[in-house]
Design a protein around this motif. Structure first.
Motif, PDB file in Angstrom:
ATOM      1  N   ALA A 124       0.830  -1.213   0.000  1.00  0.00           N
ATOM      2  CA  ALA A 124       0.000   0.000   0.000  1.00  0.00           C
ATOM      3  C   ALA A 124       0.863   1.261   0.000  1.00  0.00           C
ATOM      4  CB  ALA A 124      -0.934  -0.001   1.215  1.00  0.00           C
ATOM      5  N   LEU A 125       1.953   1.251   0.768  1.00  0.00           N
ATOM      6  CA  LEU A 125       2.834   2.420   0.815  1.00  0.00           C
ATOM      7  C   LEU A 125       3.597   2.592  -0.496  1.00  0.00           C
ATOM      8  CD1 LEU A 125       4.185   2.099   4.457  1.00  0.00           C
ATOM      9  CD2 LEU A 125       2.531   3.763   3.593  1.00  0.00           C
ATOM     10  N   GLU A 126       3.990   1.494  -1.117  1.00  0.00           N
ATOM     11  CA  GLU A 126       4.692   1.600  -2.398  1.00  0.00           C
ATOM     12  C   GLU A 126       3.754   2.121  -3.493  1.00  0.00           C
ATOM     13  OE1 GLU A 126       7.641   1.604  -5.238  1.00  0.00           O
ATOM     14  OE2 GLU A 126       7.746   1.658  -3.063  1.00  0.00           O
ATOM     15  N   ALA A 127       2.446   1.894  -3.342  1.00  0.00           N
ATOM     16  CA  ALA A 127       1.469   2.363  -4.328  1.00  0.00           C
ATOM     17  C   ALA A 127       1.162   3.855  -4.185  1.00  0.00           C
ATOM     18  CB  ALA A 127       0.180   1.552  -4.205  1.00  0.00           C
ATOM     19  N   LEU A 128       1.598   4.478  -3.095  1.00  0.00           N
ATOM     20  CA  LEU A 128       1.355   5.913  -2.897  1.00  0.00           C
ATOM     21  C   LEU A 128       2.205   6.724  -3.866  1.00  0.00           C
ATOM     22  CD1 LEU A 128       1.374   6.098   1.015  1.00  0.00           C
ATOM     23  CD2 LEU A 128      -0.619   6.234  -0.502  1.00  0.00           C
ATOM     24  N   PRO A 129       1.834   7.991  -4.126  1.00  0.00           N
ATOM     25  CA  PRO A 129       2.655   8.830  -5.010  1.00  0.00           C
ATOM     26  C   PRO A 129       4.104   8.901  -4.517  1.00  0.00           C
ATOM     27  CG  PRO A 129       0.564   9.910  -4.522  1.00  0.00           C
ATOM     28  CD  PRO A 129       0.638   8.688  -3.649  1.00  0.00           C
ATOM     29  N   GLY A 130       5.029   8.529  -5.367  1.00  0.00           N
ATOM     30  CA  GLY A 130       6.441   8.542  -4.989  1.00  0.00           C
ATOM     31  C   GLY A 130       6.896   7.289  -4.270  1.00  0.00           C
ATOM     32  N   GLY A 131       5.961   6.413  -3.917  1.00  0.00           N
ATOM     33  CA  GLY A 131       6.306   5.146  -3.290  1.00  0.00           C
ATOM     34  C   GLY A 131       6.839   5.282  -1.871  1.00  0.00           C
ATOM     35  N   ILE A 132       7.477   4.220  -1.412  1.00  0.00           N
ATOM     36  CA  ILE A 132       7.985   4.147  -0.041  1.00  0.00           C
ATOM     37  C   ILE A 132       9.034   5.218   0.223  1.00  0.00           C
ATOM     38  CG2 ILE A 132       9.363   2.705   1.526  1.00  0.00           C
ATOM     39  CD1 ILE A 132       7.800   0.279   0.390  1.00  0.00           C
ATOM     40  N   SER A 133       9.929   5.438  -0.722  1.00  0.00           N
ATOM     41  CA  SER A 133      11.020   6.404  -0.520  1.00  0.00           C
ATOM     42  C   SER A 133      10.501   7.814  -0.301  1.00  0.00           C
ATOM     43  CB  SER A 133      11.977   6.388  -1.709  1.00  0.00           C
ATOM     44  OG  SER A 133      12.555   5.120  -1.850  1.00  0.00           O
ATOM     45  N   ALA A 134       9.577   8.259  -1.167  1.00  0.00           N
ATOM     46  CA  ALA A 134       9.030   9.617  -1.025  1.00  0.00           C
ATOM     47  C   ALA A 134       8.202   9.736   0.251  1.00  0.00           C
ATOM     48  CB  ALA A 134       8.179   9.963  -2.243  1.00  0.00           C
ATOM     49  N   THR A 135       7.484   8.687   0.594  1.00  0.00           N
ATOM     50  CA  THR A 135       6.675   8.701   1.819  1.00  0.00           C
ATOM     51  C   THR A 135       7.582   8.825   3.042  1.00  0.00           C
ATOM     52  OG1 THR A 135       4.970   7.356   0.756  1.00  0.00           O
ATOM     53  CG2 THR A 135       4.957   7.433   3.163  1.00  0.00           C
ATOM     54  N   PHE A 136       8.668   8.062   3.055  1.00  0.00           N
ATOM     55  CA  PHE A 136       9.601   8.117   4.183  1.00  0.00           C
ATOM     56  C   PHE A 136      10.213   9.515   4.305  1.00  0.00           C
ATOM     57  CE2 PHE A 136      13.760   7.198   6.210  1.00  0.00           C
ATOM     58  CZ  PHE A 136      13.272   6.683   7.398  1.00  0.00           C
ATOM     59  N   THR A 137      10.605  10.093   3.172  1.00  0.00           N
ATOM     60  CA  THR A 137      11.181  11.441   3.178  1.00  0.00           C
ATOM     61  C   THR A 137      10.172  12.448   3.715  1.00  0.00           C
ATOM     62  OG1 THR A 137      12.601  10.902   1.297  1.00  0.00           O
ATOM     63  CG2 THR A 137      12.214  13.239   1.723  1.00  0.00           C
ATOM     64  N   GLY A 138       8.916  12.327   3.286  1.00  0.00           N
ATOM     65  CA  GLY A 138       7.877  13.235   3.760  1.00  0.00           C
ATOM     66  C   GLY A 138       7.657  13.131   5.261  1.00  0.00           C
ATOM     67  N   ILE A 139       7.723  11.915   5.788  1.00  0.00           N
ATOM     68  CA  ILE A 139       7.551  11.729   7.235  1.00  0.00           C
ATOM     69  C   ILE A 139       8.725  12.363   7.976  1.00  0.00           C
ATOM     70  CG2 ILE A 139       7.440  10.032   9.098  1.00  0.00           C
ATOM     71  CD1 ILE A 139       6.105   8.154   7.038  1.00  0.00           C
ATOM     72  N   LEU A 140       9.939  12.147   7.483  1.00  0.00           N
ATOM     73  CA  LEU A 140      11.118  12.753   8.117  1.00  0.00           C
ATOM     74  C   LEU A 140      11.003  14.275   8.166  1.00  0.00           C
ATOM     75  CD1 LEU A 140      14.088  10.681   6.628  1.00  0.00           C
ATOM     76  CD2 LEU A 140      13.369  10.770   9.019  1.00  0.00           C
ATOM     77  N   ARG A 141      10.404  14.852   7.143  1.00  0.00           N
ATOM     78  CA  ARG A 141      10.237  16.315   7.090  1.00  0.00           C
ATOM     79  C   ARG A 141       9.015  16.788   7.873  1.00  0.00           C
ATOM     80  NH1 ARG A 141      11.860  16.955   0.699  1.00  0.00           N
ATOM     81  NH2 ARG A 141      14.078  16.644   1.046  1.00  0.00           N
ATOM     82  N   GLY A 142       8.281  15.845   8.459  1.00  0.00           N
ATOM     83  CA  GLY A 142       7.128  16.219   9.285  1.00  0.00           C
ATOM     84  C   GLY A 142       5.916  16.674   8.497  1.00  0.00           C
ATOM     85  N   ARG A 143       5.790  16.201   7.254  1.00  0.00           N
ATOM     86  CA  ARG A 143       4.638  16.612   6.429  1.00  0.00           C
ATOM     87  C   ARG A 143       3.429  15.747   6.790  1.00  0.00           C
ATOM     88  NH1 ARG A 143       8.266  17.300   1.405  1.00  0.00           N
ATOM     89  NH2 ARG A 143       7.473  15.271   0.801  1.00  0.00           N
ATOM     90  N   PHE A 144       2.364  16.418   7.170  1.00  0.00           N
ATOM     91  CA  PHE A 144       1.184  15.695   7.630  1.00  0.00           C
ATOM     92  C   PHE A 144       0.527  14.897   6.504  1.00  0.00           C
ATOM     93  CE2 PHE A 144      -3.237  15.174   9.025  1.00  0.00           C
ATOM     94  CZ  PHE A 144      -2.990  14.487  10.211  1.00  0.00           C
ATOM     95  N   THR A 145       0.680  15.331   5.266  1.00  0.00           N
ATOM     96  CA  THR A 145       0.084  14.600   4.138  1.00  0.00           C
ATOM     97  C   THR A 145       0.596  13.160   4.115  1.00  0.00           C
ATOM     98  OG1 THR A 145      -0.127  16.612   2.834  1.00  0.00           O
ATOM     99  CG2 THR A 145      -0.160  14.537   1.622  1.00  0.00           C
ATOM    100  N   GLU A 146       1.925  12.982   4.235  1.00  0.00           N
ATOM    101  CA  GLU A 146       2.494  11.635   4.224  1.00  0.00           C
ATOM    102  C   GLU A 146       2.141  10.871   5.498  1.00  0.00           C
ATOM    103  OE1 GLU A 146       4.122  14.156   2.829  1.00  0.00           O
ATOM    104  OE2 GLU A 146       4.397  13.360   0.807  1.00  0.00           O
ATOM    105  N   ILE A 147       2.136  11.549   6.626  1.00  0.00           N
ATOM    106  CA  ILE A 147       1.767  10.901   7.888  1.00  0.00           C
ATOM    107  C   ILE A 147       0.342  10.371   7.795  1.00  0.00           C
ATOM    108  CG2 ILE A 147       1.284  11.341  10.333  1.00  0.00           C
ATOM    109  CD1 ILE A 147       3.762  13.233  10.262  1.00  0.00           C
ATOM    110  N   ARG A 148      -0.552  11.187   7.257  1.00  0.00           N
ATOM    111  CA  ARG A 148      -1.956  10.786   7.081  1.00  0.00           C
ATOM    112  C   ARG A 148      -2.043   9.558   6.171  1.00  0.00           C
ATOM    113  NH1 ARG A 148      -6.057  11.336   3.572  1.00  0.00           N
ATOM    114  NH2 ARG A 148      -8.128  11.755   4.406  1.00  0.00           N
ATOM    115  N   ARG A 149      -1.277   9.574   5.077  1.00  0.00           N
ATOM    116  CA  ARG A 149      -1.292   8.440   4.145  1.00  0.00           C
ATOM    117  C   ARG A 149      -0.812   7.148   4.811  1.00  0.00           C
ATOM    118  NH1 ARG A 149       1.338  11.666  -0.982  1.00  0.00           N
ATOM    119  NH2 ARG A 149      -0.599  12.570  -1.768  1.00  0.00           N
ATOM    120  N   VAL A 150       0.229   7.254   5.627  1.00  0.00           N
ATOM    121  CA  VAL A 150       0.752   6.069   6.308  1.00  0.00           C
ATOM    122  C   VAL A 150      -0.280   5.523   7.286  1.00  0.00           C
ATOM    123  CG1 VAL A 150       2.497   5.239   7.936  1.00  0.00           C
ATOM    124  CG2 VAL A 150       3.174   6.662   6.000  1.00  0.00           C
ATOM    125  N   ILE A 151      -0.920   6.404   8.023  1.00  0.00           N
ATOM    126  CA  ILE A 151      -1.943   5.967   8.982  1.00  0.00           C
ATOM    127  C   ILE A 151      -3.059   5.218   8.248  1.00  0.00           C
ATOM    128  CG2 ILE A 151      -3.730   6.763  10.585  1.00  0.00           C
ATOM    129  CD1 ILE A 151      -1.746   9.041  11.369  1.00  0.00           C
TER     130      ILE A 151
END
Length: 198
Positions: free
Chosen positions: A28-55
């Motif tokens: 599911a995370l790999e299917a998100l825009p940018g995949g796992i790598s972009a999602t992880f980067t977004g979480i590290l930067r504290g972006r709520f959009t990626e945090i919401r997607r992971v939840i």
């Protein structure tokens, strides 16, 4: 020590969800825009959009995840962001195999292909049903594959190979095993041969 898929409890206010690091979550995370790598980067930067997607992608209770996120819709995010970020980072850290086992820079080794390979190995080689495969962690699948490979080695070993494996332990090997809490006199090869019969 091998354990079932890692779970993270996230409680924000009156709402709580369990985030689960299984194969389904990885896909599911790999299917998100940018995949796992972009999602992880977004979480590290504290972006709520990626945090919401992971939840939403990893919660064991989808309705509970929506309720938790809805409860935040009219509140400032600053007080809850660090806790949500920490939970998502914990999940991501336990989701994937160790970095050395992940995709290389070579062609075709994307996280998508790694996830597909793990799914294929679990369902075809290990004969796990899809429901069990999706609920297993990549680490569980990897451990099961290694065990099956070891079993195949025992089943296919020649008598000479079996005898070679039964060589007596050196004093140093015995000391190391005792330090690890293992019984150096235990016939592990014999146990493997016995297990291979079933």
């Amino acid at each position: 020590m091998l354990q079932p898929a890692h779970e993270v409890q996230l409680r924000l206010g009156d709402h709580a969800v369990t985030l689960r690091a299984d194969l389904r979550a990885a896909a599911a995370l790999e299917a998100l825009p940018g995949g796992i790598s972009a999602t992880f980067t977004g979480i590290l930067r504290g972006r709520f959009t990626e945090i919401r997607r992971v939840i939403l992608a990893t919660a064991t209770d989808e309705a509970g995840a929506h309720s938790l996120l809805l409860s935040l819709s009219h509140k400032p995010l600053a007080p809850v962001l660090p806790e949500a970020q920490a939970a998502c980072l914990d999940l991501m850290a336990n989701l994937l195999p160790a970095p050395s086992d992940g995709p290389s820079d070579g062609p075709g080794m994307t996280w998508e292909s790694v996830i597909a390979e793990f799914y294929g190995f679990a369902t075809a080689y290990l004969d796990w049903p899809p429901s069990e495969t999706w609920n297993a962690s990549l680490q569980e699948i990897e451990a099961a594959l290694i065990a099956k490979g070891e079993r195949a080695k025992v089943e296919n070993a020649t008598p000479e190979e079996r005898e070679t494996k039964r060589q007596p332990l050196t004093p140093e090997q015995r000391r190391q095993m005792e330090e690890q809490g293992l019984d150096p006199d235990f016939d592990r090869m014999g146990l493997r041969e016995l297990q291979a019969m079933f």
